[in-house]
Structures are given as C-alpha cells and as structure tokens.
Design a protein around this motif. Structure first.
Motif, PDB file in Angstrom:
ATOM      1  N   THR A 144       6.632 -45.518 -34.356  1.00  0.00           N
ATOM      2  CA  THR A 144       6.658 -44.483 -33.324  1.00  0.00           C
ATOM      3  C   THR A 144       6.250 -43.150 -33.939  1.00  0.00           C
ATOM      4  N   SER A 145       5.335 -42.481 -33.282  1.00  0.00           N
ATOM      5  CA  SER A 145       4.888 -41.157 -33.727  1.00  0.00           C
ATOM      6  C   SER A 145       5.376 -40.108 -32.743  1.00  0.00           C
ATOM      7  N   LEU A 146       5.827 -38.995 -33.274  1.00  0.00           N
ATOM      8  CA  LEU A 146       6.291 -37.864 -32.473  1.00  0.00           C
ATOM      9  C   LEU A 146       5.366 -36.689 -32.757  1.00  0.00           C
ATOM     10  N   THR A 147       4.776 -36.139 -31.704  1.00  0.00           N
ATOM     11  CA  THR A 147       3.722 -35.151 -31.855  1.00  0.00           C
ATOM     12  C   THR A 147       4.051 -33.888 -31.076  1.00  0.00           C
ATOM     13  N   ASN A 148       3.323 -32.845 -31.429  1.00  0.00           N
ATOM     14  CA  ASN A 148       3.438 -31.554 -30.754  1.00  0.00           C
ATOM     15  C   ASN A 148       2.365 -31.462 -29.684  1.00  0.00           C
ATOM     16  N   LEU A 149       2.755 -31.283 -28.435  1.00  0.00           N
ATOM     17  CA  LEU A 149       1.818 -31.228 -27.323  1.00  0.00           C
ATOM     18  C   LEU A 149       1.343 -29.817 -27.014  1.00  0.00           C
ATOM     19  N   ASP A 150       1.833 -28.838 -27.738  1.00  0.00           N
ATOM     20  CA  ASP A 150       1.424 -27.458 -27.509  1.00  0.00           C
ATOM     21  C   ASP A 150       0.068 -27.232 -28.177  1.00  0.00           C
ATOM     22  N   VAL A 151      -0.956 -26.959 -27.382  1.00  0.00           N
ATOM     23  CA  VAL A 151      -2.310 -26.824 -27.934  1.00  0.00           C
ATOM     24  C   VAL A 151      -2.460 -25.560 -28.765  1.00  0.00           C
ATOM     25  N   THR A 152      -1.588 -24.584 -28.600  1.00  0.00           N
ATOM     26  CA  THR A 152      -1.694 -23.349 -29.372  1.00  0.00           C
ATOM     27  C   THR A 152      -1.129 -23.497 -30.775  1.00  0.00           C
ATOM     28  N   ALA A 153      -0.313 -24.540 -31.019  1.00  0.00           N
ATOM     29  CA  ALA A 153       0.285 -24.740 -32.337  1.00  0.00           C
ATOM     30  C   ALA A 153      -0.675 -25.523 -33.222  1.00  0.00           C
ATOM     31  N   GLY A 154      -0.438 -25.460 -34.536  1.00  0.00           N
ATOM     32  CA  GLY A 154      -1.341 -26.095 -35.471  1.00  0.00           C
ATOM     33  C   GLY A 154      -1.017 -27.547 -35.749  1.00  0.00           C
ATOM     34  N   ARG A 155       0.169 -27.836 -36.217  1.00  0.00           N
ATOM     35  CA  ARG A 155       0.525 -29.179 -36.645  1.00  0.00           C
ATOM     36  C   ARG A 155       0.711 -30.087 -35.438  1.00  0.00           C
ATOM     37  N   VAL A 156       0.051 -31.254 -35.472  1.00  0.00           N
ATOM     38  CA  VAL A 156       0.109 -32.184 -34.343  1.00  0.00           C
ATOM     39  C   VAL A 156       1.175 -33.245 -34.575  1.00  0.00           C
ATOM     40  N   ILE A 157       1.065 -34.012 -35.669  1.00  0.00           N
ATOM     41  CA  ILE A 157       2.024 -35.075 -35.962  1.00  0.00           C
ATOM     42  C   ILE A 157       3.248 -34.458 -36.629  1.00  0.00           C
ATOM     43  N   LEU A 158       4.374 -34.547 -35.953  1.00  0.00           N
ATOM     44  CA  LEU A 158       5.610 -33.961 -36.467  1.00  0.00           C
ATOM     45  C   LEU A 158       6.384 -34.932 -37.340  1.00  0.00           C
ATOM     46  N   GLY A 159       6.364 -36.201 -36.988  1.00  0.00           N
ATOM     47  CA  GLY A 159       7.127 -37.183 -37.747  1.00  0.00           C
ATOM     48  C   GLY A 159       6.786 -38.589 -37.316  1.00  0.00           C
ATOM     49  N   LEU A 160       7.205 -39.546 -38.147  1.00  0.00           N
ATOM     50  CA  LEU A 160       6.975 -40.967 -37.900  1.00  0.00           C
ATOM     51  C   LEU A 160       8.255 -41.719 -38.196  1.00  0.00           C
ATOM     52  N   THR A 161       8.493 -42.779 -37.436  1.00  0.00           N
ATOM     53  CA  THR A 161       9.680 -43.594 -37.653  1.00  0.00           C
ATOM     54  C   THR A 161       9.328 -45.049 -37.397  1.00  0.00           C
ATOM     55  N   PRO A 162       9.808 -45.984 -38.223  1.00  0.00           N
ATOM     56  CA  PRO A 162       9.490 -47.404 -38.005  1.00  0.00           C
ATOM     57  C   PRO A 162      10.133 -47.915 -36.719  1.00  0.00           C
ATOM     58  N   GLY A 163       9.440 -48.832 -36.039  1.00  0.00           N
ATOM     59  CA  GLY A 163       9.959 -49.424 -34.822  1.00  0.00           C
ATOM     60  C   GLY A 163       9.583 -48.623 -33.593  1.00  0.00           C
ATOM     61  N   ARG A 164       9.911 -49.189 -32.423  1.00  0.00           N
ATOM     62  CA  ARG A 164       9.663 -48.500 -31.164  1.00  0.00           C
ATOM     63  C   ARG A 164      10.863 -48.650 -30.230  1.00  0.00           C
ATOM     64  N   SER A 165      12.048 -48.644 -30.789  1.00  0.00           N
ATOM     65  CA  SER A 165      13.279 -48.775 -30.026  1.00  0.00           C
ATOM     66  C   SER A 165      13.901 -47.411 -29.793  1.00  0.00           C
ATOM     67  N   SER A 166      14.871 -47.385 -28.897  1.00  0.00           N
ATOM     68  CA  SER A 166      15.581 -46.136 -28.650  1.00  0.00           C
ATOM     69  C   SER A 166      16.379 -45.697 -29.873  1.00  0.00           C
ATOM     70  N   LYS A 167      16.875 -46.652 -30.644  1.00  0.00           N
ATOM     71  CA  LYS A 167      17.630 -46.308 -31.852  1.00  0.00           C
ATOM     72  C   LYS A 167      16.752 -45.599 -32.868  1.00  0.00           C
ATOM     73  N   ALA A 168      15.510 -46.045 -33.020  1.00  0.00           N
ATOM     74  CA  ALA A 168      14.604 -45.416 -33.977  1.00  0.00           C
ATOM     75  C   ALA A 168      14.318 -43.971 -33.586  1.00  0.00           C
ATOM     76  N   VAL A 169      14.072 -43.724 -32.293  1.00  0.00           N
ATOM     77  CA  VAL A 169      13.797 -42.358 -31.848  1.00  0.00           C
ATOM     78  C   VAL A 169      15.043 -41.492 -31.965  1.00  0.00           C
ATOM     79  N   CYS A 170      16.202 -42.033 -31.597  1.00  0.00           N
ATOM     80  CA  CYS A 170      17.447 -41.269 -31.703  1.00  0.00           C
ATOM     81  C   CYS A 170      17.748 -40.892 -33.150  1.00  0.00           C
ATOM     82  N   THR A 171      17.497 -41.815 -34.066  1.00  0.00           N
ATOM     83  CA  THR A 171      17.762 -41.526 -35.485  1.00  0.00           C
ATOM     84  C   THR A 171      16.897 -40.378 -35.978  1.00  0.00           C
ATOM     85  N   TRP A 172      15.617 -40.379 -35.585  1.00  0.00           N
ATOM     86  CA  TRP A 172      14.738 -39.293 -36.032  1.00  0.00           C
ATOM     87  C   TRP A 172      15.127 -37.966 -35.394  1.00  0.00           C
ATOM     88  N   LEU A 173      15.448 -37.951 -34.124  1.00  0.00           N
ATOM     89  CA  LEU A 173      15.795 -36.707 -33.450  1.00  0.00           C
ATOM     90  C   LEU A 173      17.135 -36.165 -33.933  1.00  0.00           C
TER      91      LEU A 173
END
Length: 391
Positions: free
Chosen positions: A145-174
């Motif tokens: 799972t990739s978490l990205t910045n959707l704001d076009v005015t900001a520079g960095r696009v890919i904020l972070g990556l986490t293995p898997g595509r479950s709710s637990k994986a996203v919750c752990t990263w957040l």
C-alpha cells in the motif's frame, strides 16, 4: 588522537591500500594510498598505534567518498544496480550499501499534508510458505500500500509505503505518525475498498473520505463486459467471435458516448439491437452512460439538486432492468458508497497522483528485475521519490 592531549608520534611503518575511485575519463583509475602507521610515545596510551586518516576515505572502507556520491546519484536516477556496478567497476553489494546509507539519511517523518491518497500495487507474484510454528502452508501477501500527497502545490508525492493492503497495515502506518500530522489531514481519496475505508474512519475520524471516479468507471465497464459475455453465451452457447456484432463492437461499447461519431454510434446501436433481442447489452450501456453523467458533475461545481437529479436518472434506469443481475450489482455498489461519491462530487479530489506514483513504483520494479527483499524495494522507492521531488 585518543591520548588525552598528546600530539604526534613516531612513524614506523607504511602500508599500501588500493582504493576504488571514479574513472579518469573513459579509463579506470587505480588509487594506491600509502598510509603511515604511528606509534604513540605516551606509555599510558590505550591505543598505542594509529594510522593516517582522510575525509575522502573513511576508516574501514576501500572506496572513496566521491565514488560513493556518484553511486548514490545513480541510484536516484532509477538505474539497475548491476549496470551501475559494471559501469564503475565495483560490486553489486557496494552499490546496495551506498543506497541503504543514503536512504537512512532521509527524513523519517513525511511533510504535513491536507489531502491523502491510498492505493495498492502488486510487489511480486503470490508465494506459498510454510509456517514454522504450525507447519501449515500460508499465502504470502504480494501487495503493498502506498500513501501519497494529493496536494499539487506540494513537492513530495510518495509519503510512505507499508506491506499488505489490509486495514491493519494502513492503521499501523497512520498510528506511527504524530497526532498533529494526522489532524492536519482533511480529505482521503481511496478506491471502493472496505478495508481502506475502515482504516481511515478508525485513525482519521475527522477526515472526509472520497472515492476516486476512475475505479467507478472501471466498475461500469466491467459490468457492461459481463453482460455482453453472458448474453453471447445465452444466445450462441459459445464465446464471442469476430462475426458476432456484440463482439465486433465491444470497444465502441466501452467508449464514452460523446466521443463516438454519429455514424459509428448508429452502426453500433443497430447491430447490437439486431443481435440482442432482449436489449440487455444496450440497457447496460445506457446505465454506464448515466453513471458517467453523474460522475462528470464533479467538474462543474454542481448544486444539490443537480446531483439528486443525476442520481435519480441512474437509479431509475437500473430499477427498470432489475432482471439483469450485473446492473443491479452496480446500482447496489453505488448506493453503498454514495456518501463517499457525493463527497467526490462536491470536492472534485481524485486519486490521480496516487495512480501516477504506482507507475513509478512499477518502473522501479522492472528496472530491478523484481525485488526479493521487500525492505530494499520500499527503500529504493522512497529514495527515488525523494530525489525526484528535490530536483
């Protein structure tokens, strides 16, 4: 140097050390460093013997710092490690070590963002592995799972990556981020995935969840394709062929209605009317076009009345063909995700930057011919994304 203030010593030995360095033009350059070894004159010195040092050649290394900087730049250019190693005459392990040390210096926390995008991408083929405790075979998770910045005015696009595509994986990263960082997120764009929606509602209860319209268009096209294939089986008891009108016009059915010239639209309509007396294929086509009309309102800053009218037209048409299971399934999906779809129509925030970052991730995987180590894969993605944003 660790004598407590005593300066100097007696040189008593010379040792040659071969150092890997940048080439001189097109010719390889061999650097031989004759290092002097000194004996300390202080009897109470714990070290007693020390050697010369240089800022360009760190202790314990056999490569110069300018070579390592060149290897780090090559890593940021999305090049295969094997080709970089062959170009500079070094080993693959040195290139990987330089990249790992450069990635360790990246900022640990992502910059604050207002709009967050979440999407998954496949990292490798599915693999079966035996559990060492139970002995049972388990399917290894091939997704990331990739978490990205959707704001076009900001520079960095890919904020972070986490293995898997479950709710637990996203919750752990957040949950690993600071509370102030999570509170700054106002909108989260996802595809129609219940796991991602659950994770966002749990960790970011104040954020507005929107569903990207690209996946809704794909659902409508898949629905139309399923209806066309089923009708062909019912009428002809075989798969579609080129001589079948519904198969010959399959791409026109998936094309947006306003992009078809009048002549091609009439040809498609008449041919499918003759081939499908039940009218299910054209009913699915009209349902797809009604959904497209509904989603296109996001570009026009619609009023609540316009949204209600467009939704009613789509729902009323699907209700007329309640005997077509594919159309009913699409209508139920739209009803289930309607709060998120309505938020998309109001805010017009899409997951396009996330889909673009997925292309970058897949390109890195192709360049590296696949990655057996998930950590190395994620590290290289973040290093490349950070270098591109800095440029």
């Amino acid at each position: 140097p660790r004598c407590g203030g005593v300066v100097g010593g007696r040189p008593y030995d010379l040792r040659e050390s071969r150092v890997k360095d940048l080439p001189f033009g097109e010719r390889p350059l061999v650097v031989i460093w004759r290092k002097r070894r000194y004996r300390c004159g202080e009897p109470r010195c714990a070290q007693r013997i020390f050697v010369e040092r240089s800022d360009e050649i760190r202790p314990g290394r056999r490569s110069s710092e300018r070579l390592r900087r060149a290897l780090a730049r090559a890593d940021a250019e999305c090049r295969a490690y094997a080709r970089v190693a062959a170009e500079y005459g070094v080993s693959w392990w040195l290139v990987n070590d330089v990249a790992a040390r450069a990635a360790a210096e990246l900022p640990a926390e992502p910059p604050p963002v207002r709009a967050l995008g979440i999407d998954e991408t496949r990292t490798r083929r599915p693999r079966w592995a035996r559990d060492p405790d139970t002995g049972a075979w388990r399917l290894a998770e091939p997704w990331m799972t990739s978490l990205t910045n959707l704001d076009v005015t900001a520079g960095r696009v890919i904020l972070g990556l986490t293995p898997g595509r479950s709710s637990k994986a996203v919750c752990t990263w957040l949950e690993a981020r600071e509370q102030a960082w999570r509170e700054g997120i106002e909108v989260v764009a996802i595809d129609p995935c219940a796991a991602y929606a659950h994770a966002v509602r749990k960790t970011l209860p104040h954020a507005t969840v929107v569903v990207d319209h690209f996946h809704l268009h794909r659902l409508a096209n898949d629905m139309l394709t399923k209806v066309r294939r089923r009708v062909t089986w019912d009428n002809r008891h075989r798969r579609g062929r080129l001589v079948d009108p519904e198969w010959a016009n399959r791409r026109r059915l998936l094309t947006a209605g306003e992009r078809l010239p009048d002549q091609r639209f009439a040809t498609m309509w008449n041919a499918i009317t003759d081939a499908d007396p039940s009218g299910q294929i054209l009913a699915a086509y009209i349902a797809k076009e009604h959904l497209r009309d509904l989603l296109s309102l996001a570009r026009r800053s619609p009023t609540r009345e316009q949204i209600s009218n467009a939704r009613y037209r789509f729902g009323a048409w699907c209700a007329l063909f309640c005997n077509v299971p594919e159309i009913v399934a699409l209508a139920e999906t739209i009803d289930t995700w309607w709060p998120e779809i309505e938020a998309f129509l109001r805010l017009n925030i899409t997951n396009a930057r996330t889909e673009g970052s997925n292309r970058t991730i897949k390109q890195l995987k192709r360049v590296g011919c696949g990655f057996a180590n998930q950590a190395n894969y994620q590290r290289r993605i973040l290093a490349y994304a950070t270098a591109q944003d800095a440029a």
